[in-house]
Scaffold this motif. Sequence first.
Motif, PDB file in Angstrom:
ATOM      1  N   VAL A 357       2.846 -18.105  40.075  1.00 15.87           N
ATOM      2  CA  VAL A 357       1.435 -18.812  39.866  1.00 15.87           C
ATOM      3  C   VAL A 357       1.289 -20.044  40.302  1.00 15.87           C
ATOM      4  CG1 VAL A 357       2.140 -19.341  37.458  1.00 15.87           C
ATOM      5  CG2 VAL A 357      -0.041 -18.631  37.836  1.00 15.87           C
ATOM      6  N   ARG A 358       2.335 -20.913  40.191  1.00 15.46           N
ATOM      7  CA  ARG A 358       1.878 -22.285  40.768  1.00 15.46           C
ATOM      8  C   ARG A 358       1.848 -22.281  42.070  1.00 15.46           C
ATOM      9  NH1 ARG A 358       6.292 -23.597  37.058  1.00 15.46           N
ATOM     10  NH2 ARG A 358       5.548 -24.680  34.877  1.00 15.46           N
ATOM     11  N   ALA A 359       2.603 -21.485  42.933  1.00 12.05           N
ATOM     12  CA  ALA A 359       2.411 -21.325  44.517  1.00 12.05           C
ATOM     13  C   ALA A 359       0.973 -21.137  44.842  1.00 12.05           C
ATOM     14  CB  ALA A 359       3.436 -20.706  44.993  1.00 12.05           C
ATOM     15  N   VAL A 360       0.551 -19.888  44.021  1.00 11.44           N
ATOM     16  CA  VAL A 360      -0.868 -19.462  44.275  1.00 11.44           C
ATOM     17  C   VAL A 360      -1.875 -20.394  44.074  1.00 11.44           C
ATOM     18  CG1 VAL A 360      -2.388 -17.606  43.385  1.00 11.44           C
ATOM     19  CG2 VAL A 360      -0.329 -17.028  43.835  1.00 11.44           C
ATOM     20  N   VAL A 361      -1.614 -21.190  42.912  1.00 13.24           N
ATOM     21  CA  VAL A 361      -2.720 -22.215  42.785  1.00 13.24           C
ATOM     22  C   VAL A 361      -2.795 -23.269  43.392  1.00 13.24           C
ATOM     23  CG1 VAL A 361      -3.578 -23.882  40.925  1.00 13.24           C
ATOM     24  CG2 VAL A 361      -2.687 -21.560  40.485  1.00 13.24           C
ATOM     25  N   LEU A 362      -1.539 -23.711  44.199  1.00 12.18           N
ATOM     26  CA  LEU A 362      -1.484 -24.653  45.053  1.00 12.18           C
ATOM     27  C   LEU A 362      -2.048 -24.289  46.346  1.00 12.18           C
ATOM     28  CD1 LEU A 362       2.243 -25.974  44.617  1.00 12.18           C
ATOM     29  CD2 LEU A 362       0.453 -27.248  44.380  1.00 12.18           C
ATOM     30  N   VAL A 363      -1.922 -23.194  46.859  1.00 15.14           N
ATOM     31  CA  VAL A 363      -2.498 -22.815  48.042  1.00 15.14           C
ATOM     32  C   VAL A 363      -3.912 -22.485  47.948  1.00 15.14           C
ATOM     33  CG1 VAL A 363      -2.867 -20.702  49.487  1.00 15.14           C
ATOM     34  CG2 VAL A 363      -0.540 -21.196  48.773  1.00 15.14           C
ATOM     35  N   LEU A 397      -0.282 -29.173  37.548  1.00 21.18           N
ATOM     36  CA  LEU A 397       0.316 -28.391  38.622  1.00 21.18           C
ATOM     37  C   LEU A 397       0.916 -29.274  39.654  1.00 21.18           C
ATOM     38  CD1 LEU A 397      -0.343 -24.452  39.398  1.00 21.18           C
ATOM     39  CD2 LEU A 397      -0.179 -26.195  41.012  1.00 21.18           C
ATOM     40  N   LEU A 398      -0.024 -29.993  40.270  1.00 18.74           N
ATOM     41  CA  LEU A 398       0.113 -30.680  41.390  1.00 18.74           C
ATOM     42  C   LEU A 398       1.273 -31.622  40.767  1.00 18.74           C
ATOM     43  CD1 LEU A 398      -3.374 -31.597  42.731  1.00 18.74           C
ATOM     44  CD2 LEU A 398      -1.717 -29.883  43.864  1.00 18.74           C
ATOM     45  N   ALA A 399       1.258 -31.967  39.830  1.00 17.19           N
ATOM     46  CA  ALA A 399       2.378 -33.257  39.470  1.00 17.19           C
ATOM     47  C   ALA A 399       3.594 -32.555  39.351  1.00 17.19           C
ATOM     48  CB  ALA A 399       1.994 -33.892  38.286  1.00 17.19           C
ATOM     49  N   PHE A 400       3.752 -31.146  38.735  1.00 18.35           N
ATOM     50  CA  PHE A 400       4.948 -30.591  38.730  1.00 18.35           C
ATOM     51  C   PHE A 400       5.612 -30.162  39.841  1.00 18.35           C
ATOM     52  CE2 PHE A 400       7.600 -26.740  38.498  1.00 18.35           C
ATOM     53  CZ  PHE A 400       8.263 -26.746  37.488  1.00 18.35           C
ATOM     54  N   ALA A 401       4.708 -29.696  40.839  1.00 13.07           N
ATOM     55  CA  ALA A 401       5.101 -29.194  42.325  1.00 13.07           C
ATOM     56  C   ALA A 401       5.625 -30.582  43.036  1.00 13.07           C
ATOM     57  CB  ALA A 401       4.024 -28.666  43.150  1.00 13.07           C
ATOM     58  N   PHE A 402       5.135 -31.667  43.090  1.00 12.06           N
ATOM     59  CA  PHE A 402       5.522 -33.029  43.553  1.00 12.06           C
ATOM     60  C   PHE A 402       6.749 -33.383  43.101  1.00 12.06           C
ATOM     61  CE2 PHE A 402       5.688 -37.523  43.492  1.00 12.06           C
ATOM     62  CZ  PHE A 402       5.801 -37.850  44.862  1.00 12.06           C
ATOM     63  N   ILE A 471      11.583 -28.994  33.831  1.00 14.70           N
ATOM     64  CA  ILE A 471      11.739 -30.510  34.193  1.00 14.70           C
ATOM     65  C   ILE A 471      11.030 -31.407  33.183  1.00 14.70           C
ATOM     66  CG2 ILE A 471      10.763 -32.244  35.959  1.00 14.70           C
ATOM     67  CD1 ILE A 471      10.685 -29.937  38.045  1.00 14.70           C
ATOM     68  N   PHE A 472       9.812 -31.026  32.908  1.00 11.40           N
ATOM     69  CA  PHE A 472       9.176 -32.353  32.108  1.00 11.40           C
ATOM     70  C   PHE A 472       9.862 -32.241  30.573  1.00 11.40           C
ATOM     71  CE2 PHE A 472       5.519 -31.465  34.733  1.00 11.40           C
ATOM     72  CZ  PHE A 472       5.174 -32.849  35.252  1.00 11.40           C
ATOM     73  N   THR A 473      10.294 -31.078  30.134  1.00 13.55           N
ATOM     74  CA  THR A 473      10.860 -31.061  28.747  1.00 13.55           C
ATOM     75  C   THR A 473      12.050 -32.025  28.725  1.00 13.55           C
ATOM     76  OG1 THR A 473       9.907 -28.929  28.513  1.00 13.55           O
ATOM     77  CG2 THR A 473      11.978 -29.577  27.055  1.00 13.55           C
ATOM     78  N   VAL A 474      12.806 -32.147  29.657  1.00 18.52           N
ATOM     79  CA  VAL A 474      13.905 -33.128  29.592  1.00 18.52           C
ATOM     80  C   VAL A 474      13.749 -34.394  29.973  1.00 18.52           C
ATOM     81  CG1 VAL A 474      16.463 -33.182  30.521  1.00 18.52           C
ATOM     82  CG2 VAL A 474      15.527 -31.060  30.108  1.00 18.52           C
TER      83      VAL A 474
END
Length: 485
Positions: A357-363, A397-402, A471-474
């Motif tokens: 879903v993240r990849a789809v939104v990025l595209v 989402l962009l921040a997570f992907a980066f 990622i963010f949780t930790v």
Amino acid sequence: MNINWKFVMRVVGCIIVLESLFMFLSAAVSAYFREQAASSILWSASIALACGLTAFLLTDFRKKVRIIGKKEGYLSVTLSWILFAFFGAFPFYIGRIVPSFTDAFFESASGITTTGATIMTHIDSVPHGILFWRSVSQWLGGMGIIVFSLALLPLLGGEAAQLFDAESSGLTHDKFQPRVSQMAKRLWGIYLLITFLVIFFLWLGPMGLFDAVCHGITTVSTGGFSTKQSSILYWNSLYSEMVIILFMIVGAINFPLLYFLLKGKFKKFFGDEELRWFLSIIAVTTLIVCIGLTFDKGYDFLSSLRHSCFQVVSTITTTGFSTWDFSTWGPFYQIIFLLLMIVCGCAGSTSGGLKIVRAVVLVKNTVSEFERLIHPRAIIPVRLNGAALSFGVVQRLLAFAFLYACIILVSWGILTLSGVPLIEALGAATSAIGNVGPGLGKLSPYGSFEGISIFAKWYLSFLMIIGRLEIFTVLILFSPEFWKK
């Protein structure tokens, strides 16, 4: 606001007690097969039970904690996963199954995070009780030990949603309507149903009951631990491979979506955009690899289709089972599987990785940027399943992907500094953060992580935990702002 440490201790204590119960079950399995390992597993379970009960009882469990915040949620979840891996290492270490506690922690962390990477090179001779513990740790980690607690241990009190959000952070959609505890029970109901089904169908094939149970629970959890060193290739059974392919895909589908399917909401299920992308990627990638193996490597078409389909599904679902060492197929195929390790399965599933879903939104956001350049005054939102996503969601989402890409690149450099060869380091970093399991080169499906340095094993262990908790949780725990009142 001060952190409510009593609540954190209560959650962690419950998790460790829960872990000890499954260790006792593993000891019973070992005793059934009359193995000496039963005593070491029993000792491990007793230590975990004592520590878990101590932490729980010190919090005065008769009083419910009424108010907790996100800080308690993040701390409880992160500490639970780390300590679960810590105590989960005891059966391996006390039983001298592995030579050091470093190796034991790596194996345990790989299990609870459903990564499936292993340092073992003698799995066929490992006691049944230990093999069962490896498998059941992945089963617990698949749906999430915190979600399990929400379903079965309502005595935690407090705001359960904080724990659920911390454990299952990230972009999700089509959430349930009922309370979080009810949601957790329904998720685990679906999880149990799928588990029994895959065990039953595997048992109908060439696998015995023990192997069917172990592979069934590591299939639905998309974990990938096997009872054989040669993994699924040991049985060389097309039937078993087809069953595992089907249930690996099921395990990597959004679980709330599976709930809608069981409720008869077929339009909602088959109309889901993420699911369509997921299945399309599997089909297209399998076709590309199959054609390549047929015309480039000279394999017959049916063998190419069989192995390409299994390895593509195993990789994109982050399961890690194998019927062939794809790293021997050449650089082109390694790149394909490396990309599959990054994208992985659906949000709200047992798989790891960036998520479809993240990849789809990025595209879609990239395409929208071109449209905005052409029509600067137009409002062109990014849509998913027909609904417009808010600017804040897209930004997160962009921040997570980066951050996800940065962690892979930085980890690649750190692992090479620790002595891991260049290609192996890239594969290990991508595999660990995505909870995939096998890497590239010597760390491929039929390789082992035994030969890497002690530092690399500890680093990859915590990378698995960071990836499992998205990622963010930790990483938020390392922020000075987190610890301020």
